[in-house]
Design a protein around this motif. Sequence first.
Motif, PDB file in Angstrom:
ATOM      1  N   UNK A 153       0.807  -1.203   0.000  1.00 41.18           N
ATOM      2  CA  UNK A 153       0.000   0.000   0.000  1.00 41.18           C
ATOM      3  C   UNK A 153       0.845   1.260   0.000  1.00 41.18           C
ATOM      4  N   UNK A 154       1.955   1.227   0.739  1.00 41.25           N
ATOM      5  CA  UNK A 154       2.855   2.388   0.756  1.00 41.25           C
ATOM      6  C   UNK A 154       3.446   2.627  -0.625  1.00 41.25           C
ATOM      7  N   UNK A 155       3.833   1.539  -1.335  1.00 36.44           N
ATOM      8  CA  UNK A 155       4.340   1.701  -2.700  1.00 36.44           C
ATOM      9  C   UNK A 155       3.277   2.329  -3.592  1.00 36.44           C
ATOM     10  N   UNK A 156       2.029   1.853  -3.454  1.00 32.22           N
ATOM     11  CA  UNK A 156       0.939   2.387  -4.266  1.00 32.22           C
ATOM     12  C   UNK A 156       0.707   3.868  -3.956  1.00 32.22           C
ATOM     13  N   UNK A 157       0.734   4.204  -2.675  1.00 37.75           N
ATOM     14  CA  UNK A 157       0.548   5.599  -2.289  1.00 37.75           C
ATOM     15  C   UNK A 157       1.660   6.486  -2.841  1.00 37.75           C
ATOM     16  N   UNK A 158       2.892   5.965  -2.817  1.00 37.91           N
ATOM     17  CA  UNK A 158       4.015   6.727  -3.383  1.00 37.91           C
ATOM     18  C   UNK A 158       3.806   6.958  -4.874  1.00 37.91           C
ATOM     19  N   UNK A 159       3.339   5.925  -5.579  1.00 37.54           N
ATOM     20  CA  UNK A 159       3.082   6.061  -7.015  1.00 37.54           C
ATOM     21  C   UNK A 159       1.973   7.077  -7.287  1.00 37.54           C
ATOM     22  N   UNK A 160       1.023   7.172  -6.342  1.00 40.63           N
ATOM     23  CA  UNK A 160      -0.092   8.106  -6.513  1.00 40.63           C
ATOM     24  C   UNK A 160       0.274   9.530  -6.112  1.00 40.63           C
ATOM     25  N   UNK A 161       1.503   9.730  -5.599  1.00 41.82           N
ATOM     26  CA  UNK A 161       1.935  11.068  -5.217  1.00 41.82           C
ATOM     27  C   UNK A 161       1.524  11.491  -3.830  1.00 41.82           C
TER      28      UNK A 161
END
Length: 417
Positions: free
Chosen positions: A377-385
């Motif tokens: 989830x943290x990786x996804x959040x990082x990708x989402x800015x």
Amino acid sequence: MDTTAAFTGLRCTGCGERVVGDQGDEAEVGASDGESSGSVVVSGRCPDCDAPLDADYDYDALAADLDRAAFAPRPRDGVWAVDALLPFPAETAVSVAEGATPLVLAPRLTDELGVAGVLVKDEGRNPTGTVLDRGFSVAVTAANAADATDVAVAEPGDGGQSMGSYAGRAGMRPHSFTPSRSTFLNKAMTNVHGGEMRVVGGRYPDAVEALADGWMDDWTDLMPFTTPYRHEGQKSLAWEVAAGTDWDLPDALVVPTGTGEVLYGVWKGFRELAEVGLVEVGELPRLYAAQPDGCAPIATAWERSLDVPEPWGPPDTICGELEVPDPPGGSLALDALAESEGGAVAVDDEDALEAAVVAGHHEGLEVSVNAGIAFAGAWELADEGAFDGDETVVLVNREAGVKTADLLRSHLMGQGV
């Protein structure tokens, strides 16, 4: 029942009324003027609006008595290190030295997320390998103080083992309704702790239904948000994060979320630190709920700007601990996300598996697939800015990697390892 000085009783999270009553009696809504009967409801919801109950305190009195030094990590005391902010005094605690888990710096994940720092709150080091130990310590303490003889839950797996541990220590009989898909480890250790376990064909909702069908009058209900004390125990995780970062609070926490127990409890813990004047409201971290995309009622409700999650059906995820189609703390979890100015994310099971393996391979951490949801989830959040690069981010490893060792190993075998 012996309670702490600042604890003023229970208040409904829906209508705001004070709720009083004795164990075994139907809860009654009392006057909301601060008066209390001196009795404590061990389990139950608001009799007027059916919303969950929450422990309430005299925060002004606590502000005069508490300072940051009181929250210094003390492994022997763990969850009960600051009992002034809990309903019951530490000397009455049913405890197996839960809490005081480490904050582990994760340099590889820091680089991959492109932030200032990633810390992992490693809840896998609790006595039964799960963050749920924090809540069951407080809930079983309440039941013990009320002279309960039998306690009962329906849980995906971890909860049956955890409750069995604490109930056994208190001399109670634990009754656990566990879905057949729960891991062998959880089933075996529930029995080892003396739990009467009924394995129910199907998934978590089937276990909840079986509990209702098999309910006995002398059992005390320790389901999340039926007892008000499980999420109360989760507050201690927030206190430990604050003390573990020398009160330079992180910018964000990513929390694997199922029932909402951990997420809401952690937010209440941070909020209370502001209530007693130890931090400023503007310093509190953003909270992010991470869920598997095969069962993401809270994340979907957040995306759709709903106040209450819609029941999810049918669920389809290997993350059994998070497969909660109709979370009892869903609305409170959404409130916590909104108040903290955080958010929610849903991720694929394969990404959670890969994140757990990466954490084990490169950071030396034992992370289950249920906890890998937070890492992915943290990786996804990082990708989402969601992060601008200056943040300190805390990932909650909700349980030990051994809980889902077979799933992690199968994932590796699928990669030819």
